[in-house]
Design an enzyme around this catalytic site. Structure first.
Site, short mmCIF file in Angstrom:
data_model
loop_
_atom_site.label_atom_id
_atom_site.label_comp_id
_atom_site.label_asym_id
_atom_site.label_seq_id
_atom_site.Cartn_x
_atom_site.Cartn_y
_atom_site.Cartn_z
CD GLU A 1 -3.81 7.06 5.61
OE1 GLU A 1 -4.90 6.51 5.79
OE2 GLU A 1 -2.76 6.73 6.18
CD GLU B 1 -2.53 1.03 2.80
OE1 GLU B 1 -3.24 1.98 3.15
OE2 GLU B 1 -2.46 -0.04 3.44
#
Length: 514
Positions: free
Chosen positions: A234, A229
């Site tokens: 974020e 990932e």
């Protein structure tokens, strides 16, 4: 990252199955993005699909739910294989049920949507190449750029574009029990090896399923689904981080029970993937005035910004550095410099990650699960773009925007200015249901091709372009304005700044007139 994504609820409960039904029409939101070369960018007509975990799942023979609230119907789902055979995914009403809308090159995700049959919380979407396959990106040697408006998401929420090593067809060819595939958003995986995914490898995750105590829509099964990932972004209006997560295996693979590791297991480090990652969060690295709401921050989160993430190759062709730039108000802004003693830098490198783990006293699972070389392998291979909005039933997103652990005083525990009591999912659903995030103007191409040093958009080429070699866009000849690029590896433009500005080295790949 500590990801537990919220799901839909109530009469038509969100669940993931492997057959396909058509009681509801499936019409995917269109989304235009740009593929760039050194000569410019050209539009690509794409679309987005919602993850299968959110969809109405019912018997193939009728409309009886296979999964309601946070429980399986065990009279239908006697075991995982039987459940996959008897249950189907149905079409999605993207705006009415899930709060997902698009316009041109912009995608907007709403937080709470009160639909005709259900109350939906958050969403997870994927960029599609065509009706049956995800759009794949090979990031190494390239850069990924997008505009984002985070002004509408505060403490406890996370608007998160990220890349994962999912199968291009959602696992349809690999797993005979999966008849739905990417067309219906199947095949998700990430470095948390999530066990809340309701169908994995073509079978239902119903065996050993334990409904959540706090989330009325979710639970945890015996199976998890793992893969590398790359968290590009974020973020909310308070904090942001970008984080690579390697795994010992490069493609999607399943796991069982606590051997999955990650958020969903008692042994966080017992799996094949690095659940923690190596993150760059400016606040955590000691700069508390770089990113936040208001003009006193370098990056003002009350306004839209452009985010540029670059994946540099070294002389050996392997990943050498991940760099970050921002463009706001027409200015290119270099990433924050770390102020943590013993952990300098403004980008992610192998050395930065090793020093950060040591200085912060964190477990170095990053190195154990493949480290920089493992991440280089993942970024060399095709990955799927995920765009989501979620809240966190595990740790209230405090790992992103507050002090975490909440009682810690050690260096690295402060990650943002949010209160340690913030981010509770029930509070967010009650108090800020109208929160939303928008992603737009997505661009992908060789390093230097998706933005210009003056903050403007590259001109389109005369004909369609495809992803090529890593060649920067050359700025015009002459001296460079304030905030423009004036140097760096592979840069061949002017190196003289207009008076009274001077050329300052930001990193090996980028120097700026300041």
């Amino acid at each position: 990252m500590y990801r537990i994504v919220a799901t839909a609820s109530a009469l038509i409960a969100a669940a993931r199955a492997q057959q396909v039904c058509s009681l509801n029409t499936e019409t995917k939101p269109a989304l235009t993005w740009s593929k760039c070369t050194s000569s410019g960018c050209s539009d690509v007509k794409g679309s987005v699909v919602i993850d299968a975990n959110w969809r109405w799942t019912h018997q193939t023979s009728g409309s009886t739910n296979c999964y309601t609230g946070n429980k399986w119907d065990t009279s239908i789902c006697t075991d995982g294989k039987t459940c996959a055979e008897k249950c189907c995914l149905d079409g999605a009403d993207y705006s009415g049920t899930y709060g997902i809308t698009s316009s041109g090159n912009q995608l907007s995700l709403g937080f709470v949507t009160n639909g005709p049959y259900s109350k939906n919380i958050g969403s997870r979407t994927y960029l599609m190449e065509n009706e049956n396959t995800y759009q794949m990106f090979q990031l190494l040697g390239n850069e990924f750029t997008f505009d984002v408006d985070v002004s509408g998401i505060g403490c406890g929420l996370n608007g998160a574009p990220h890349f994962v090593s999912m199968d291009e067809d959602g696992g349809k060819a690999k797993y005979s029990g999966n008849k739905a595939g990417a067309k219906y958003g199947t095949g998700y995986c990430d470095a948390q090896c999530p066990r809340d995914v309701k169908f994995i490898n073509g079978v239902a995750n119903s065996e050993g399923w334990k409904p959540s105590d706090s989330d009325v829509n979710a639970g945890v099964g015996n199976l998890g689904t793992c893969c590398p990932e790359m968290d590009i972004w974020e973020a909310n209006s308070i904090s942001t981080a970008f984080t690579p997560h390697p795994c010992t295996k490069l493609t999607q693979h399943s796991c069982t029970g606590d051997s999955c590791g990650g958020t969903y297991s008692s042994d966080r480090y017992g799996g094949t993937c690095d659940a923690d990652g190596c993150d760059f969060n400016a606040y955590r690295q000691g700069n508390k005035t770089f990113y936040g709401p208001g003009s006193n921050f370098n990056i003002d989160t009350t306004k839209k910004m452009t985010v540029v993430t670059q994946f540099h190759k070294g002389s050996n062709g392997r990943l050498s550095e991940i760099t970050r730039l921002y463009v706001q108000n027409g200015k290119v802004i270099a990433n924050s410099e770390s102020k943590i003693a013993g952990n300098p830098g403004s980008s992610l490198t192998s050395d930065f990650c090793s020093k950060q783990k040591s200085v912060f006293g964190d477990i170095d699972d990053f190195s154990k699960k493949g480290g920089w070389n493992g991440m280089s392998d993942a970024l060399s291979a095709p990955m799927v773009l995920v765009m989501s909005l979620w809240h966190d039933h595990h740790s209230n997103m405090l790992w992103l925007d507050s002090t975490y652990p909440t009682d810690s005083t050690k260096v690295g525990s402060q990650r943002g200015s949010c209160a340690t009591t913030s981010g509770k999912p029930s509070d967010l659903e009650r108090d800020v249901p109208n929160s939303k995030v928008s992603f737009s103007n997505i661009k992908f191409g060789p390093i230097g091709s998706t933005y210009k040093s003056d903050g403007t958009t590259p001109n389109p080429p005369a004909s369609s372009s495809t992803t090529g070699s890593s060649t920067p866009t050359n700025p015009p000849a002459g001296s460079v304005d304030q905030w423009g690029q004036c140097g760096g590896q592979n840069y061949s433009g002017p190196t003289t700044c207009k008076s009274p500005f001077t050329c300052k080295k930001i990193n090996d790949f980028y120097s700026q007139c300041q």
